[in-house]
Design a protein around this motif. Structure first.
Motif, short mmCIF file in Angstrom:
data_model
loop_
_atom_site.label_atom_id
_atom_site.label_comp_id
_atom_site.label_asym_id
_atom_site.label_seq_id
_atom_site.Cartn_x
_atom_site.Cartn_y
_atom_site.Cartn_z
N GLU A 20 0.87 -1.22 0.03
CA GLU A 20 0.06 0.04 0.02
C GLU A 20 0.81 1.25 0.05
O GLU A 20 1.58 1.45 0.99
N ASN A 21 0.66 2.18 -0.98
CA ASN A 21 1.50 3.29 -1.15
C ASN A 21 2.99 3.40 -0.77
O ASN A 21 3.65 4.16 0.12
N GLY A 22 3.53 2.32 -1.41
CA GLY A 22 5.13 2.34 -1.49
C GLY A 22 5.58 1.40 0.10
O GLY A 22 6.70 1.51 0.43
N PHE A 23 4.49 0.90 0.53
CA PHE A 23 4.96 0.11 1.83
C PHE A 23 4.49 -1.29 1.86
O PHE A 23 3.49 -1.60 0.96
N THR A 24 4.98 -1.94 2.56
CA THR A 24 4.49 -3.40 2.82
C THR A 24 3.89 -3.28 4.05
O THR A 24 4.25 -2.77 5.06
N VAL A 25 2.44 -3.85 4.24
CA VAL A 25 1.84 -3.89 5.54
C VAL A 25 1.75 -5.54 5.91
O VAL A 25 1.12 -6.27 5.33
N PHE A 26 1.89 -5.56 7.23
CA PHE A 26 1.74 -6.93 7.84
C PHE A 26 0.96 -6.65 9.07
O PHE A 26 1.21 -5.90 9.89
N GLU A 27 -0.34 -7.30 9.03
CA GLU A 27 -1.30 -7.24 10.11
C GLU A 27 -1.52 -8.55 10.80
O GLU A 27 -1.70 -9.49 10.18
N TYR A 28 -1.72 -8.23 12.08
CA TYR A 28 -2.02 -9.43 12.85
C TYR A 28 -2.77 -8.99 14.08
O TYR A 28 -2.15 -8.02 14.92
N GLY A 29 -3.84 -9.38 14.43
CA GLY A 29 -4.71 -8.88 15.42
C GLY A 29 -4.97 -7.38 15.25
O GLY A 29 -5.29 -6.93 14.19
N LYS A 30 -4.34 -6.69 16.56
CA LYS A 30 -4.63 -5.16 16.39
C LYS A 30 -3.48 -4.49 15.74
O LYS A 30 -3.43 -3.46 15.75
N ALA A 31 -2.17 -5.37 15.69
CA ALA A 31 -1.11 -4.75 15.15
C ALA A 31 -1.18 -4.59 13.68
O ALA A 31 -1.43 -5.32 12.84
N ARG A 32 -0.77 -3.40 13.17
CA ARG A 32 -0.36 -3.18 11.79
C ARG A 32 0.95 -2.51 11.56
O ARG A 32 1.07 -1.48 12.06
N ILE A 33 1.82 -3.39 10.82
CA ILE A 33 3.05 -2.70 10.81
C ILE A 33 3.45 -2.62 9.50
O ILE A 33 3.11 -3.24 8.67
N ARG A 34 4.19 -1.33 9.23
CA ARG A 34 4.29 -1.03 7.58
C ARG A 34 5.62 -0.73 7.79
O ARG A 34 6.35 -0.12 8.48
N PHE A 35 6.18 -1.22 6.50
CA PHE A 35 7.67 -1.01 6.14
C PHE A 35 7.89 -0.83 4.87
O PHE A 35 7.18 -1.32 3.86
N ARG A 36 9.10 0.05 4.25
CA ARG A 36 9.11 0.32 3.01
C ARG A 36 9.32 -0.80 2.07
O ARG A 36 10.15 -1.85 2.39
#
Length: 100
Positions: A20-36
């Motif tokens: 999404e928008n130049g980022f990788t998004v990893f989601e688990y439960g309530k956590a949403r981790i974005r990195f380039r």
């Protein structure tokens, strides 16, 4: 996303991966981790392997018509964010591509 969807996602031990928008998004439960993500990444097309934080995925890039195999190691990313990788990753049994 509603609270019941978050609960349902967490209880089934499945995490979700997307671009999404130049980022990788990893989601688990309530956590949403974005990195380039790489500049030409369009989307992830499939998860081939999940091994406690190490992902082998297929990714579609602008410069290639066919998906390419890519590797993501979440442990150092989580560590840089001061997240206990062992504790965070332990309950995750599989990863799926999130389709927006």
């Amino acid at each position: 996303m509603s609270t019941s969807q978050i609960s349902s996602r967490h209880s089934n031990h499945t995490a979700y991966l997307s671009a999404e928008n130049g980022f990788t998004v990893f989601e688990y439960g309530k956590a949403r981790i974005r990195f380039r993500a790489p500049y030409s990444l369009e989307r992830y097309t499939g998860v081939k392997q999940w091994d406690n934080g190490y992902l082998v995925v297929n990714a579609k890039y602008k410069h290639n018509t066919a998906p390419e195999e890519e590797y993501i190691d979440l442990a150092p990313i989580l560590s840089d964010l001061y997240i206990d990788a062992d504790h965070f990753l332990q309950p995750i049994k599989k990863v799926e591509i999130a389709h927006a």
